[in-house]
Design a protein around this motif. Structure first.
Motif, mmCIF file in Angstrom:
data_model
loop_
_atom_site.group_PDB
_atom_site.id
_atom_site.type_symbol
_atom_site.label_atom_id
_atom_site.label_comp_id
_atom_site.label_asym_id
_atom_site.label_seq_id
_atom_site.Cartn_x
_atom_site.Cartn_y
_atom_site.Cartn_z
ATOM 1 N N GLU A 244 0.823 -1.209 0.000
ATOM 2 C CA GLU A 244 0.000 0.000 0.000
ATOM 3 C C GLU A 244 0.858 1.260 0.000
ATOM 4 N N GLN A 245 1.883 1.290 0.849
ATOM 5 C CA GLN A 245 2.717 2.487 0.945
ATOM 6 C C GLN A 245 3.600 2.693 -0.278
ATOM 7 N N MET A 246 4.119 1.596 -0.838
ATOM 8 C CA MET A 246 5.040 1.696 -1.970
ATOM 9 C C MET A 246 4.334 1.518 -3.311
ATOM 10 N N ARG A 247 3.053 1.164 -3.271
ATOM 11 C CA ARG A 247 2.206 1.068 -4.462
ATOM 12 C C ARG A 247 2.708 0.012 -5.452
ATOM 13 N N PHE A 248 2.679 -1.233 -4.995
ATOM 14 C CA PHE A 248 2.963 -2.363 -5.886
ATOM 15 C C PHE A 248 2.074 -3.538 -5.493
ATOM 16 N N ILE A 249 1.944 -4.494 -6.395
ATOM 17 C CA ILE A 249 1.233 -5.749 -6.155
ATOM 18 C C ILE A 249 2.278 -6.815 -5.857
ATOM 19 N N ALA A 250 2.024 -7.658 -4.877
ATOM 20 C CA ALA A 250 2.973 -8.713 -4.508
ATOM 21 C C ALA A 250 2.356 -10.077 -4.746
ATOM 22 N N ILE A 251 3.172 -10.980 -5.267
ATOM 23 C CA ILE A 251 2.759 -12.367 -5.441
ATOM 24 C C ILE A 251 3.782 -13.242 -4.743
ATOM 25 N N ALA A 252 3.311 -14.039 -3.782
ATOM 26 C CA ALA A 252 4.193 -14.865 -2.956
ATOM 27 C C ALA A 252 3.891 -16.334 -3.211
ATOM 28 N N PRO A 253 4.709 -17.020 -4.010
ATOM 29 C CA PRO A 253 4.461 -18.436 -4.309
ATOM 30 C C PRO A 253 4.723 -19.328 -3.100
ATOM 31 N N ASP A 254 4.001 -20.428 -3.029
ATOM 32 C CA ASP A 254 4.272 -21.494 -2.069
ATOM 33 C C ASP A 254 5.028 -22.619 -2.763
ATOM 34 N N ARG A 255 5.820 -23.328 -1.989
ATOM 35 C CA ARG A 255 6.540 -24.483 -2.511
ATOM 36 C C ARG A 255 5.560 -25.539 -3.028
ATOM 37 N N LEU A 256 6.030 -26.393 -3.907
ATOM 38 C CA LEU A 256 5.245 -27.526 -4.376
ATOM 39 C C LEU A 256 5.139 -28.564 -3.260
ATOM 40 N N GLU A 257 3.940 -29.083 -3.057
ATOM 41 C CA GLU A 257 3.751 -30.137 -2.061
ATOM 42 C C GLU A 257 3.157 -31.370 -2.703
ATOM 43 N N ASN A 258 3.424 -32.503 -2.081
ATOM 44 C CA ASN A 258 2.942 -33.796 -2.542
ATOM 45 C C ASN A 258 2.404 -34.556 -1.341
ATOM 46 N N GLY A 259 1.083 -34.672 -1.265
ATOM 47 C CA GLY A 259 0.478 -35.370 -0.138
ATOM 48 C C GLY A 259 0.750 -34.711 1.193
#
Length: 399
Positions: free
Chosen positions: A194-209
């Motif tokens: 909000e303060q710096m005016r950008f969109i953030a995308i935070a990926p999660d690691r791949l999981e298996n079961g």
């Protein structure tokens, strides 16, 4: 290298890390030790151990103090700790940091790019409607189909985004035994966006079961997973760009520890050509006991880079001090604009302070990225004549 050899090295690295007795400063009430989270959804496919193929040139992350696990070895939990600033003010200067041996740089690379390449099409056809929001809880996407995998990530879109203009996009890759939620909280992404005016995308690691698919969360070591992870990056970028107004000249990659090694890996592939700038926080070109070694591969995009690490004690199974210096030196020789930041707190949250009351703590890191749109060269960087006033004293231009 066979799977059993990979397992042996992982066990050795983990055993070394678990035996480490270096004490760390206590966390404050607002910067408590991170907790392991279960944010990602299980993947529908995963390679068996016999499918693992690791080459000598691949990097390995032994992670940070929080970052260690291996079969039949007690896991050192996710304890990336914020140090008391008073213990890190005597950080080494650039002159105190020895240069690594030269890294050969290939000469047969295309001319420097001035515009990002076209987006790759979403691997599953038509992008789904993404979940987004200004908070950790409202931005979680689960069940996102990417190639043959099912993935999750958080998409933080601040309240002041109104779709009237193009906004920067910041990819943020988490450290080992953490999650997208960990990065959102520790990186203060709710306030930073909000303060710096950008969109953030935070990926999660791949999981298996319910278990992580890769020993180090990102496949810089288990290179059989690289194609799927590259597709995941392509799909996130394509679908976020389809739903929101993204400034293609301001797409950035930031990683911490294991995530920083993955960002480094990405920067040695053609996906580097999508980034306006890259930030490696305790990552770099990893080298473990001479068995695994990540080598630099120049790309056409000479992106600006911020390389930050915790000095000589930034070590835990992997020498992040050496890895970061190798990456810094390779980038400088390859005509990238590089800012280096070397504190003395080891493998912990960097001791960066908020520039003022109510301001997001890591403003300096976000500012570096946002001040460098796509195509910024060493000769055109607005930081080339000096760092901004909010820069930590232990940061400087790398030459």
């Amino acid at each position: 290298m066979r799977a059993r050899e990979l397992l042996l090295i992982i066990t050795v690295i983990t055993s070394v890390a678990c035996a480490d007795t270096v004490s760390t400063p206590a966390a404050t009430a607002t910067d408590s030790a991170l907790m392991i989270e279960e944010a990602a959804t299980p993947a529908d496919t995963a390679a068996s151990p016999e499918d693992v193929r690791v080459v000598v040139d691949s990097p390995v992350d032994a992670g940070s103090i929080e970052d260690v696990s291996a079969p039949d070895v007690t896991v050192v939990k996710d304890v990336l700790v914020t140090p008391d600033v008073s213990v890190v003010m005597d950080a080494p200067t650039v002159a105190d940091v020895p240069r690594d041996a030269p890294t050969d740089v290939a000469r047969d690379v295309p001319p420097t790019l001035r515009e990002p390449p076209p987006l790759r099409a979403y691997s599953r056809g038509t992008c789904p409607r993404l979940v987004s929001g200004p908070t950790n809880d409202t931005g979680l996407n689960t069940g996102f189909r990417s190639g043959s995998q099912t993935r999750s990530f958080r998409l933080i879109v601040p309240r002041n985004y109104d779709g009237s203009s193009d906004w920067p996009l910041m990819f943020t890759w988490h450290w080992l035994n953490a999650s997208s939620s960990s990065f959102v909280r520790t990186g203060e992404l709710e306030t930073a966006t909000e303060q710096m005016r950008f969109i953030a995308i935070a990926p999660d690691r791949l999981e298996n079961g319910g278990n992580r698919a890769y020993q180090f969360d990102w496949p810089f070591a288990e290179v059989w997973g690289v194609p799927g992870e590259l597709t995941f990056f392509d799909d996130m970028l394509a679908c976020v760009s389809a739903q929101f107004r993204i400034d293609r000249r301001k797409v950035y990659g930031v990683g911490v520890s294991a995530g920083a090694l993955w960002v480094t890996y990405l920067s040695t592939t053609d996906r580097a050509n999508y980034f306006a700038a890259v930030e490696s926080l305790s990552g770099g070109l990893g080298d473990v006991f001479g068995v695994w070694r990540m080598e630099y591969a120049p790309q056409a995009n000479k992106f600006p880079a911020l390389v930050l690490w915790g000095g000589p004690t930034d070590w835990l199974g992997l020498d992040f001090n050496l890895a970061s210096m190798r990456y810094r030196d390779a980038l400088v020789r390859d005509n990238h604009f590089v800012v280096q930041c070397t504190h003395s707190a080891g493998h912990m949250v960097p001791p960066i302070m908020a520039p003022g009351p109510g301001m997001t703590r890591f403003q300096f890191l976000w500012q570096f990225a946002l001040d460098h749109p796509y195509g910024t060269t060493a000769a055109t960087s607005p930081w080339r004549t000096g760092l901004p006033s909010n820069a930590p004293s232990w940061c400087s231009l790398a030459r």
